[in-house]
Write an enzyme that holds these catalytic residues in place. Structure first.
Site, PDB file in Angstrom:
ATOM      1  N   ASN A  78       0.814  -1.225   0.000  1.00  0.00           N
ATOM      2  CA  ASN A  78       0.000   0.000   0.000  1.00  0.00           C
ATOM      3  C   ASN A  78       0.843   1.269   0.000  1.00  0.00           C
ATOM      4  O   ASN A  78       0.402   2.317   0.458  1.00  0.00           O
ATOM      5  CB  ASN A  78      -0.960   0.012   1.191  1.00  0.00           C
ATOM      6  CG  ASN A  78      -1.883  -1.193   1.202  1.00  0.00           C
ATOM      7  OD1 ASN A  78      -2.439  -1.552   0.163  1.00  0.00           O
ATOM      8  ND2 ASN A  78      -2.016  -1.835   2.358  1.00  0.00           N
ATOM      9  N   ARG A  79       2.084   1.159  -0.478  1.00  0.00           N
ATOM     10  CA  ARG A  79       3.012   2.300  -0.559  1.00  0.00           C
ATOM     11  C   ARG A  79       3.399   2.859   0.816  1.00  0.00           C
ATOM     12  O   ARG A  79       3.953   3.955   0.904  1.00  0.00           O
ATOM     13  CB  ARG A  79       2.435   3.421  -1.434  1.00  0.00           C
ATOM     14  CG  ARG A  79       2.180   3.010  -2.886  1.00  0.00           C
ATOM     15  CD  ARG A  79       3.489   2.647  -3.575  1.00  0.00           C
ATOM     16  NE  ARG A  79       3.310   2.395  -4.992  1.00  0.00           N
ATOM     17  CZ  ARG A  79       3.167   1.172  -5.536  1.00  0.00           C
ATOM     18  NH1 ARG A  79       3.137   0.096  -4.734  1.00  0.00           N
ATOM     19  NH2 ARG A  79       3.046   1.017  -6.834  1.00  0.00           N
ATOM     20  N   LEU A  80       3.108   2.122   1.879  1.00  0.00           N
ATOM     21  CA  LEU A  80       3.531   2.545   3.221  1.00  0.00           C
ATOM     22  C   LEU A  80       4.913   1.962   3.495  1.00  0.00           C
ATOM     23  O   LEU A  80       5.104   1.121   4.370  1.00  0.00           O
ATOM     24  CB  LEU A  80       2.504   2.103   4.268  1.00  0.00           C
ATOM     25  CG  LEU A  80       1.143   2.768   4.167  1.00  0.00           C
ATOM     26  CD1 LEU A  80       0.207   2.242   5.246  1.00  0.00           C
ATOM     27  CD2 LEU A  80       1.282   4.292   4.290  1.00  0.00           C
TER      28      LEU A  80
END
Length: 217
Positions: free
Chosen positions: A194-196
């Protein structure tokens, strides 16, 4: 215009947490480097020691190019080049450089800010002596970054050098040697879902200890 909006992938191979990292970034780099080697196959053609060196050019523009890391230790990171090249002239004017590694097989990136200095002659000599004969002659014949009239010009100069140095020791040219980049900041990036992504930064303090910080992705 080519639309690349749909180029996406999910990063889920690993994590980077404060609970399992060392106090010194060189130790973490060492761990990551050898872990990436385990991810990398010969068939992939990837070079684990390939890194991008970014400098401030004499024209005021930043410039990045890929070179090969040849050694690292507690002092920093060493690569070799022509001192009269574009990057060599840039470093002579401004030794603040950036090194970056992107290891896509492990979904990892390392960004190193540091100060470059020439390695002692003995270190450059020892590495030059270890190179294949062809690579030695290439270092002698190439006036790196200078304009030349043709490929044939370069190849003809190489043939002449091969005749001159036939059965003779090829000495390291004084304009060719190593740079040691002493790090002042090292950031480790681990791709996450999730691009975290995980981003851990080491900052060198005045007491030569490293301050560890987590950055928002």
């Amino acid at each position: 215009m080519e639309d690349l909006s749909n180029y996406r992938r999910s990063y889920e191979k690993s994590e980077l947490l404060e609970t399992n990292i060392p106090e010194d970034p060189i130790n973490l780099f060492h761990r990551w480097f050898h872990e990436v080697e385990d991810f990398t196959t010969e068939a992939s053609g990837a070079e684990v020691n390939a890194m991008t060196v970014s400098t401030f050019g004499l024209d005021g523009f930043p410039k990045a190019r890929v070179v090969l890391l040849k050694k690292y230790n507690e002092e920093g990171f060493i690569f070799y080049t022509n001192y009269n090249s574009e990057k060599g002239k840039a470093i002579a004017e401004n030794p603040n450089v950036c090194l970056s590694f992107f290891w896509h097989t492990a979904e990892r990136q390392v960004i190193i800010k540091g100060i470059a200095e020439k390695t002692p002659d003995i270190i450059s000599d020892n590495y030059f002596d270890s190179r294949p004969e062809g690579s030695k002659l290439g270092a002698v014949v190439s006036n790196q970054s200078e304009v030349i009239p043709s490929r044939e010009f370069l190849e003809n100069n190489l043939k002449e050098l091969e005749i001159i140095h036939d059965n003779k020791v090829i000495e390291r040219p004084k304009h060719w040697g190593g740079y040691l980049v002493r790090p002042v900041e090292v950031e480790f990036w681990q791709g996450r879902a999730n691009r975290l992504h995980d981003r851990i930064r080491y900052l060198l303090q005045e007491n030569y200890l490293w301050k560890i910080e987590r950055l928002s992705p």
